[in-house]
Design a protein around this motif. Structure first.
Motif, PDB file in Angstrom:
ATOM      1  N   LEU A  22       1.235  -1.255  -0.097  1.00 41.99           N
ATOM      2  CA  LEU A  22      -0.029   0.259  -0.155  1.00 41.99           C
ATOM      3  C   LEU A  22       1.038   1.265   0.234  1.00 41.99           C
ATOM      4  O   LEU A  22       1.516   1.154   0.601  1.00 41.99           O
ATOM      5  CB  LEU A  22      -0.516  -0.033   1.062  1.00 41.99           C
ATOM      6  N   MET A  23       0.860   1.936  -0.944  1.00 40.57           N
ATOM      7  CA  MET A  23       1.205   3.598  -1.067  1.00 40.57           C
ATOM      8  C   MET A  23       0.670   4.277  -1.729  1.00 40.57           C
ATOM      9  O   MET A  23      -0.487   4.467  -2.117  1.00 40.57           O
ATOM     10  CB  MET A  23       2.347   3.256  -2.262  1.00 40.57           C
ATOM     11  N   GLU A  24       1.050   5.601  -1.605  1.00 38.27           N
ATOM     12  CA  GLU A  24      -0.001   7.127  -2.157  1.00 38.27           C
ATOM     13  C   GLU A  24       0.174   6.543  -3.698  1.00 38.27           C
ATOM     14  O   GLU A  24       0.967   6.129  -4.165  1.00 38.27           O
ATOM     15  CB  GLU A  24       1.497   7.830  -2.323  1.00 38.27           C
ATOM     16  N   TYR A  25      -1.303   7.085  -3.688  1.00 39.20           N
ATOM     17  CA  TYR A  25      -0.906   6.596  -5.749  1.00 39.20           C
ATOM     18  C   TYR A  25      -0.774   8.148  -6.300  1.00 39.20           C
ATOM     19  O   TYR A  25      -0.130   8.980  -5.851  1.00 39.20           O
ATOM     20  CB  TYR A  25      -2.766   6.420  -5.573  1.00 39.20           C
ATOM     21  N   ALA A  26      -0.292   7.115  -8.103  1.00 38.59           N
ATOM     22  CA  ALA A  26       0.850   8.311  -8.755  1.00 38.59           C
ATOM     23  C   ALA A  26       0.375   8.271  -9.815  1.00 38.59           C
ATOM     24  O   ALA A  26       0.351   6.832 -10.213  1.00 38.59           O
ATOM     25  CB  ALA A  26       2.083   7.393  -8.554  1.00 38.59           C
ATOM     26  N   HIS A  27      -0.594   9.170 -10.462  1.00 43.01           N
ATOM     27  CA  HIS A  27      -1.158   9.037 -10.993  1.00 43.01           C
ATOM     28  C   HIS A  27      -0.136   9.968 -12.551  1.00 43.01           C
ATOM     29  O   HIS A  27      -0.581  10.821 -12.752  1.00 43.01           O
ATOM     30  CB  HIS A  27      -2.558   9.810 -11.146  1.00 43.01           C
ATOM     31  N   CYS A  28       0.643   8.987 -12.787  1.00 45.70           N
ATOM     32  CA  CYS A  28       1.535   9.820 -13.488  1.00 45.70           C
ATOM     33  C   CYS A  28       2.637   8.703 -14.036  1.00 45.70           C
ATOM     34  O   CYS A  28       2.112   7.703 -13.989  1.00 45.70           O
ATOM     35  CB  CYS A  28       2.994  10.476 -12.404  1.00 45.70           C
ATOM     36  N   GLN A  29       3.280   8.767 -14.901  1.00 46.09           N
ATOM     37  CA  GLN A  29       4.043   8.627 -15.338  1.00 46.09           C
ATOM     38  C   GLN A  29       5.958   8.217 -14.932  1.00 46.09           C
ATOM     39  O   GLN A  29       6.546   9.612 -14.850  1.00 46.09           O
ATOM     40  CB  GLN A  29       4.607   8.809 -17.678  1.00 46.09           C
ATOM     41  N   SER A  30       6.757   7.744 -15.911  1.00 49.02           N
ATOM     42  CA  SER A  30       7.994   7.678 -15.414  1.00 49.02           C
ATOM     43  C   SER A  30       8.080   8.690 -16.372  1.00 49.02           C
ATOM     44  O   SER A  30       8.303   8.904 -17.423  1.00 49.02           O
ATOM     45  CB  SER A  30       9.239   6.102 -15.553  1.00 49.02           C
ATOM     46  N   LEU A  31       9.704   9.159 -15.113  1.00 51.57           N
ATOM     47  CA  LEU A  31      10.303  10.557 -16.248  1.00 51.57           C
ATOM     48  C   LEU A  31      10.670   9.870 -17.421  1.00 51.57           C
ATOM     49  O   LEU A  31      10.892  10.638 -18.438  1.00 51.57           O
ATOM     50  CB  LEU A  31      12.034  10.793 -15.422  1.00 51.57           C
ATOM     51  N   LEU A  73      18.438   3.511  -8.311  1.00 50.92           N
ATOM     52  CA  LEU A  73      17.919   4.380  -8.683  1.00 50.92           C
ATOM     53  C   LEU A  73      18.129   4.622 -10.230  1.00 50.92           C
ATOM     54  O   LEU A  73      19.665   4.683 -10.681  1.00 50.92           O
ATOM     55  CB  LEU A  73      18.160   5.609  -7.863  1.00 50.92           C
ATOM     56  N   ASN A  74      17.280   4.275 -11.286  1.00 46.88           N
ATOM     57  CA  ASN A  74      17.337   4.969 -12.503  1.00 46.88           C
ATOM     58  C   ASN A  74      15.907   5.487 -12.582  1.00 46.88           C
ATOM     59  O   ASN A  74      14.855   5.485 -12.192  1.00 46.88           O
ATOM     60  CB  ASN A  74      16.952   3.128 -12.573  1.00 46.88           C
ATOM     61  N   TRP A  75      16.236   5.970 -14.137  1.00 46.55           N
ATOM     62  CA  TRP A  75      14.764   7.136 -14.027  1.00 46.55           C
ATOM     63  C   TRP A  75      13.541   6.402 -14.675  1.00 46.55           C
ATOM     64  O   TRP A  75      12.222   7.089 -14.952  1.00 46.55           O
ATOM     65  CB  TRP A  75      15.618   7.722 -15.461  1.00 46.55           C
ATOM     66  N   GLN A  76      13.361   5.193 -14.826  1.00 49.07           N
ATOM     67  CA  GLN A  76      11.966   4.279 -14.819  1.00 49.07           C
ATOM     68  C   GLN A  76      11.245   4.746 -13.146  1.00 49.07           C
ATOM     69  O   GLN A  76       9.769   4.723 -12.990  1.00 49.07           O
ATOM     70  CB  GLN A  76      11.978   3.170 -15.048  1.00 49.07           C
ATOM     71  N   MET A  77      12.095   4.536 -12.277  1.00 48.92           N
ATOM     72  CA  MET A  77      11.288   4.630 -10.542  1.00 48.92           C
ATOM     73  C   MET A  77      11.588   6.115 -10.270  1.00 48.92           C
ATOM     74  O   MET A  77      10.321   6.508  -9.101  1.00 48.92           O
ATOM     75  CB  MET A  77      12.303   4.337  -9.686  1.00 48.92           C
ATOM     76  N   VAL A  78      12.019   6.822 -11.317  1.00 51.37           N
ATOM     77  CA  VAL A  78      10.900   8.275 -10.328  1.00 51.37           C
ATOM     78  C   VAL A  78      10.197   8.531 -11.657  1.00 51.37           C
ATOM     79  O   VAL A  78      10.275   8.849 -12.986  1.00 51.37           O
ATOM     80  CB  VAL A  78      12.417   9.666 -11.737  1.00 51.37           C
ATOM     81  N   LEU A  79       8.665   9.151 -11.304  1.00 49.23           N
ATOM     82  CA  LEU A  79       7.917   9.446 -11.244  1.00 49.23           C
ATOM     83  C   LEU A  79       7.413  10.710 -11.588  1.00 49.23           C
ATOM     84  O   LEU A  79       7.646  11.849 -10.541  1.00 49.23           O
ATOM     85  CB  LEU A  79       6.995   8.875 -10.391  1.00 49.23           C
ATOM     86  N   VAL A  80       6.692  11.612 -12.753  1.00 48.07           N
ATOM     87  CA  VAL A  80       6.709  12.651 -13.184  1.00 48.07           C
ATOM     88  C   VAL A  80       4.940  13.032 -12.287  1.00 48.07           C
ATOM     89  O   VAL A  80       4.382  12.613 -13.036  1.00 48.07           O
ATOM     90  CB  VAL A  80       7.144  13.177 -14.309  1.00 48.07           C
ATOM     91  N   PHE A  81       4.671  13.241 -11.916  1.00 44.64           N
ATOM     92  CA  PHE A  81       3.491  14.010 -11.150  1.00 44.64           C
ATOM     93  C   PHE A  81       2.642  15.211 -12.156  1.00 44.64           C
ATOM     94  O   PHE A  81       1.645  14.705 -12.342  1.00 44.64           O
ATOM     95  CB  PHE A  81       3.068  14.423  -9.774  1.00 44.64           C
ATOM     96  N   HIS A  82       3.259  15.898 -12.260  1.00 40.06           N
ATOM     97  CA  HIS A  82       3.279  17.088 -13.378  1.00 40.06           C
ATOM     98  C   HIS A  82       4.241  18.088 -13.699  1.00 40.06           C
ATOM     99  O   HIS A  82       5.318  17.172 -13.403  1.00 40.06           O
ATOM    100  CB  HIS A  82       2.003  17.791 -12.646  1.00 40.06           C
ATOM    101  N   SER A  83       4.133  18.760 -14.464  1.00 37.19           N
ATOM    102  CA  SER A  83       5.040  19.599 -15.019  1.00 37.19           C
ATOM    103  C   SER A  83       6.407  20.003 -14.176  1.00 37.19           C
ATOM    104  O   SER A  83       6.948  20.761 -14.316  1.00 37.19           O
ATOM    105  CB  SER A  83       4.467  20.889 -15.728  1.00 37.19           C
ATOM    106  N   SER A  84       5.667  20.028 -12.676  1.00 34.64           N
ATOM    107  CA  SER A  84       6.074  21.010 -12.243  1.00 34.64           C
ATOM    108  C   SER A  84       7.132  19.959 -10.389  1.00 34.64           C
ATOM    109  O   SER A  84       7.676  20.784  -9.944  1.00 34.64           O
ATOM    110  CB  SER A  84       6.475  22.471 -11.698  1.00 34.64           C
ATOM    111  N   LEU A  85       6.690  18.759 -10.455  1.00 39.20           N
ATOM    112  CA  LEU A  85       7.217  17.977  -9.801  1.00 39.20           C
ATOM    113  C   LEU A  85       7.158  16.072 -10.066  1.00 39.20           C
ATOM    114  O   LEU A  85       6.777  15.634 -10.757  1.00 39.20           O
ATOM    115  CB  LEU A  85       5.362  17.538  -8.722  1.00 39.20           C
ATOM    116  N   VAL A  86       8.441  16.042  -9.325  1.00 39.61           N
ATOM    117  CA  VAL A  86       8.892  14.647  -9.752  1.00 39.61           C
ATOM    118  C   VAL A  86       8.793  13.857  -8.571  1.00 39.61           C
ATOM    119  O   VAL A  86       9.205  14.500  -7.306  1.00 39.61           O
ATOM    120  CB  VAL A  86       9.979  14.366 -10.519  1.00 39.61           C
TER     121      VAL A  86
END
Length: 86
Positions: A22-31, A73-86
Motif C-alpha cells: 500500500l502506497m500513495e497513488y501516483a497517477h503519472c508516468q516515469s521520467l 535508482l534509475n529513471w524508470q523509478m522517478v515519477l513525474v506528477f505534473h510539469s513541476s513535480l517529480v
C-alpha cells in the motif's frame, strides 16, 4: 522502515496488507516515459529538467540523512506528477 519517510518528492509508503503493498497513488508516468515521448522537447524544457534534478537530489539527500540509500535508482523509478513535480 519505509513508513517513516516523509518528503515531498518521495511517494508515501503505508505498509503491506495481505501480500499487497500500500502506497500513495501516483497517477503519472516515469521520467523515462516522459522523456521518450514525441513531445518531450516541448513539454520538458531544460529549466524543467533542472528543477526535476534538484528535486531528485533533495530526495536523495533526505534519504542519506535518514541513513537509507537505495542500492539502485534509475529513471524508470522517478515519477513525474505534473510539469513541476517529480
Amino acid at each position: 522502515i519505509l513508513k517513516k519517510f516523509t518528503h515531498p518528492n518521495i511517494i508515501q509508503y503505508y505498509g503491506i496488507v495481505q501480500s499487497m503493498v500500500l502506497m500513495e497513488y501516483a497517477h503519472c508516468q516515469s521520467l523515462r516515459q516522459c522523456l521518450r515521448s514525441s513531445e518531450a522537447k516541448s513539454n520538458y524544457p531544460l529549466g524543467t529538467l533542472f528543477e526535476y534534478f534538484k528535486q531528485i537530489l533533495s530526495a536523495l539527500c533526505y534519504l542519506e540523512e535518514e541513513d537509507f540509500l537505495p542500492h539502485e535508482l534509475n529513471w524508470q523509478m522517478v515519477l513525474v506528477f505534473h510539469s513541476s513535480l517529480v
